[in-house]
Design a protein around this motif. Structure first.
Motif, mmCIF file in Angstrom:
data_model
loop_
_atom_site.group_PDB
_atom_site.id
_atom_site.type_symbol
_atom_site.label_atom_id
_atom_site.label_comp_id
_atom_site.label_asym_id
_atom_site.label_seq_id
_atom_site.Cartn_x
_atom_site.Cartn_y
_atom_site.Cartn_z
ATOM 1 N N MET A 1 0.810 -1.208 0.000
ATOM 2 C CA MET A 1 0.000 0.000 0.000
ATOM 3 C C MET A 1 0.846 1.262 0.000
ATOM 4 N N ILE A 2 2.172 1.113 -0.178
ATOM 5 C CA ILE A 2 3.050 2.260 -0.127
ATOM 6 C C ILE A 2 2.712 3.269 -1.218
ATOM 7 N N TRP A 3 2.112 2.803 -2.338
ATOM 8 C CA TRP A 3 1.769 3.712 -3.432
ATOM 9 C C TRP A 3 0.765 4.768 -2.993
ATOM 10 N N TRP A 4 -0.008 4.457 -1.948
ATOM 11 C CA TRP A 4 -0.967 5.439 -1.463
ATOM 12 C C TRP A 4 -0.290 6.713 -0.978
ATOM 13 N N THR A 5 0.876 6.567 -0.369
ATOM 14 C CA THR A 5 1.565 7.733 0.187
ATOM 15 C C THR A 5 2.476 8.398 -0.824
ATOM 16 N N SER A 6 2.831 7.707 -1.901
ATOM 17 C CA SER A 6 3.785 8.244 -2.859
ATOM 18 C C SER A 6 3.150 8.731 -4.154
ATOM 19 N N ASN A 7 1.868 8.425 -4.356
ATOM 20 C CA ASN A 7 1.221 8.769 -5.623
ATOM 21 C C ASN A 7 -0.215 9.235 -5.374
ATOM 22 N N PRO A 8 -0.401 10.517 -5.072
ATOM 23 C CA PRO A 8 -1.751 11.029 -4.792
ATOM 24 C C PRO A 8 -2.727 10.830 -5.950
ATOM 25 N N ASP A 9 -2.218 10.902 -7.190
ATOM 26 C CA ASP A 9 -3.102 10.686 -8.334
ATOM 27 C C ASP A 9 -3.668 9.274 -8.346
ATOM 28 N N ALA A 10 -2.865 8.307 -7.907
ATOM 29 C CA ALA A 10 -3.336 6.920 -7.871
ATOM 30 C C ALA A 10 -4.458 6.753 -6.852
ATOM 31 N N VAL A 11 -4.428 7.527 -5.780
ATOM 32 C CA VAL A 11 -5.502 7.472 -4.784
ATOM 33 C C VAL A 11 -6.806 7.960 -5.400
ATOM 34 N N ILE A 12 -6.737 9.028 -6.192
ATOM 35 C CA ILE A 12 -7.929 9.526 -6.877
ATOM 36 C C ILE A 12 -8.418 8.508 -7.897
ATOM 37 N N ASP A 13 -7.471 7.892 -8.600
ATOM 38 C CA ASP A 13 -7.851 6.848 -9.564
ATOM 39 C C ASP A 13 -8.585 5.711 -8.870
ATOM 40 N N VAL B 1 -4.612 7.083 5.824
ATOM 41 C CA VAL B 1 -5.217 8.054 6.737
ATOM 42 C C VAL B 1 -4.160 8.822 7.523
ATOM 43 N N TYR B 2 -3.239 8.095 8.181
ATOM 44 C CA TYR B 2 -2.275 8.750 9.064
ATOM 45 C C TYR B 2 -0.846 8.807 8.515
ATOM 46 N N ASN B 3 -0.555 8.020 7.449
ATOM 47 C CA ASN B 3 0.802 7.962 6.921
ATOM 48 C C ASN B 3 1.800 7.709 8.053
ATOM 49 N N ASP B 4 1.485 6.701 8.852
ATOM 50 C CA ASP B 4 2.288 6.400 10.036
ATOM 51 C C ASP B 4 2.217 4.898 10.298
ATOM 52 N N THR B 5 3.282 4.185 9.940
ATOM 53 C CA THR B 5 3.278 2.734 10.129
ATOM 54 C C THR B 5 3.444 2.341 11.589
ATOM 55 N N ASN B 6 3.664 3.305 12.454
ATOM 56 C CA ASN B 6 3.747 3.030 13.892
ATOM 57 C C ASN B 6 2.433 3.326 14.615
ATOM 58 N N TRP B 7 1.415 3.668 13.832
ATOM 59 C CA TRP B 7 0.106 3.924 14.450
ATOM 60 C C TRP B 7 -0.354 2.694 15.229
ATOM 61 N N ASP B 8 -0.810 2.894 16.434
ATOM 62 C CA ASP B 8 -1.214 1.791 17.308
ATOM 63 C C ASP B 8 -2.699 1.498 17.107
ATOM 64 N N TRP B 9 -2.984 0.405 16.415
ATOM 65 C CA TRP B 9 -4.374 0.069 16.111
ATOM 66 C C TRP B 9 -5.195 -0.201 17.361
ATOM 67 N N GLN B 10 -4.550 -0.573 18.457
ATOM 68 C CA GLN B 10 -5.290 -0.875 19.681
ATOM 69 C C GLN B 10 -5.872 0.382 20.334
ATOM 70 N N THR B 11 -5.463 1.557 19.845
ATOM 71 C CA THR B 11 -6.022 2.806 20.365
ATOM 72 C C THR B 11 -7.228 3.266 19.561
ATOM 73 N N LEU B 12 -7.602 2.516 18.518
ATOM 74 C CA LEU B 12 -8.680 2.948 17.631
ATOM 75 C C LEU B 12 -9.978 3.206 18.379
ATOM 76 N N THR B 13 -10.642 4.319 18.027
ATOM 77 C CA THR B 13 -11.965 4.668 18.532
ATOM 78 C C THR B 13 -12.808 5.184 17.373
ATOM 79 N N TYR B 14 -14.031 5.535 17.670
ATOM 80 C CA TYR B 14 -14.910 6.116 16.658
ATOM 81 C C TYR B 14 -14.297 7.372 16.039
ATOM 82 N N ALA B 15 -13.511 8.097 16.803
ATOM 83 C CA ALA B 15 -12.881 9.319 16.296
ATOM 84 C C ALA B 15 -12.005 9.041 15.075
#
Length: 393
Positions: free
Chosen positions: A1-13, A207-221
């Motif tokens: 999924m690295i292309w998501w952070t390196s190619n904004p046009d691909a995200v729109i595609d 969403v966060y462009n952070d591979t260290n994001w802690d999924w166990q902290t996920l909330t509705y926010a």
């Protein structure tokens, strides 16, 4: 999924542009080759393909005259948060709420024991899981139990799994699993050593462009933030079908979902259908049955597979295509063509279950898929494995 952070046009595609551009290009090729435009255009797709179908008629109502969508990944912001939220109910692995893989078959057997005959037929398939009020407490470990039973924490986890995610102030976030699909439910969000990789990738890379994001902290926010960001305009959750379904275009939708879907809560498809009906009734004079018909498929998993009849001529609905008979009675796509071009709207579609989901092995059984809110009803006569002995009522 690295292309998501390196190619904004691909995200729109990914979000919408590739699909719409391909449709426009395809229509141009047809027009140039034949010297005239195609009279009608149709689409069928499931999962993210289902999302693409919804996105098409929401953003570009003129693209298609008829759209057949299955198990659509439409509300991506909430769906991907939900996939992680479900994992949180049972984590950590081997903790007090953890449900081992071999326990899911025990749970599934108890669900069938409690709910199989609600529809009057003992066939191992729950036609309407919304009528199944499963009580996992029956599997509670007694003082002398050693295995094949549930602890209090496991029962609490199951109750959360089978119920919608409701946040503070009674905010609806996403639907829960439905009883009857336990053979598949342990394979995606509930028996892995980590959250579903797709949901995790969405949040870490997109969403966060952070591979260290802690999924166990996920909330509705986190779901709210994803929705506000809406990268590539990929969320296809608009309930306004006025331009697509109105007199100027008169577009049609057939929406199916497997009621044993382990990837996306099948209840979410019903939620979307109801939200469309509510919005359109409040804001138009259109009758939903004239443009949008919803077909829940008992026992089917995500787009295909499962224990139910799953071959009915729509995208990915079986590894075996075409179905038993390739006509408007047995094919969702041909039923759509008939609806658009002849004005004959489908109220049921006959689905086929092949042996091992392979048509070369022969037919196992057939069963009608009924338009919601009608239900499959056994006539009381003849084989329960033949669709002719069932009605939609």
């Amino acid at each position: 999924m690295i292309w998501w952070t390196s190619n904004p046009d691909a995200v729109i595609d990914f979000g919408w542009r590739a699909m719409h551009t391909a449709v426009d290009s395809g229509k141009t090729v047809v027009s140039n080759y034949y010297g005239s435009s195609a009279n009608k255009s149709y689409y069928t797709g499931c999962s993210d393909g289902g999302r693409q179908g919804l996105q098409s008629f929401q953003m570009f109502p003129e693209d298609f005259d008829g759209v057949v969508v299955g198990s659509p990944a439409a509300w991506l912001s909430h769906q991907q948060a939900w996939s992680i939220w479900m994992t949180k109910h049972v984590f950590p692995v081997n903790g007090s709420s953890w449900i081992p893989s071999d326990m899911w078959s025990v749970i599934g057997d108890e669900v069938i024991k409690q709910c199989d005959t609600i529809d009057g037929v003992a066939d191992g398939i729950i036609n309407d899981p919304w009528r199944c009020y499963f009580r996992p407490e029956t599997l509670a470990c007694r003082s002398n139990s050693t295995d094949s039973c549930l602890t209090s924490d496991q029962i609490d986890a199951l109750n959360k799994i089978y119920h919608p995610w409701i946040d503070v102030n009674q905010t609806y976030v996403f639907d829960g699993y439905l009883p009857g699909g336990e053979a598949q439910y342990d394979s995606v969000h509930l028996a892995s050593t980590a959250p579903d990789s797709i949901g995790l990738d969405f949040f870490e890379y997109l969403v966060y462009n952070d591979t260290n994001w802690d999924w166990q902290t996920l909330t509705y926010a986190d779901a709210v933030f994803f929705e506000e960001l809406n990268p590539g305009q990929m969320i296809a959750n608009s309930h306004d079908l006025t331009e697509f379904a109105g007199e100027s275009h008169n577009g049609k939708v057939i929406h199916f979902v497997g009621l044993g879907d382990p990837n996306i809560s099948p209840g979410q498809s019903l939620h979307y259908y109801r939200q469309v009906e509510q919005y359109m009734n409040l804001n138009s004079d259109l009758d939903i049955d004239d443009y949008y018909r919803f077909f829940p498929v008992p026992g089917m998993a995500h787009c295909s597979g499962g224990i139910g009849a799953n071959a009915f001529g729509a995208a990915d609905t079986s590894s075996a295509t075409p179905p038993l008979a390739f006509d408007a009675d047995h094919s969702a796509l041909l039923a759509m063509v008939q609806w658009v071009e002849e004005g004959i709207a489908p109220s049921k579609i006959i689905a086929t279950k092949y042996v091992d989901d392979d048509s070369s092995n022969g037919v196992n059984f057939t069963r009608p898929i009924c338009m919601y809110p009608q239900e499959i009803t056994y006539t009381g006569n003849g084989s329960i494995w033949n669709a002719t002995n069932f009605d939609c009522e």
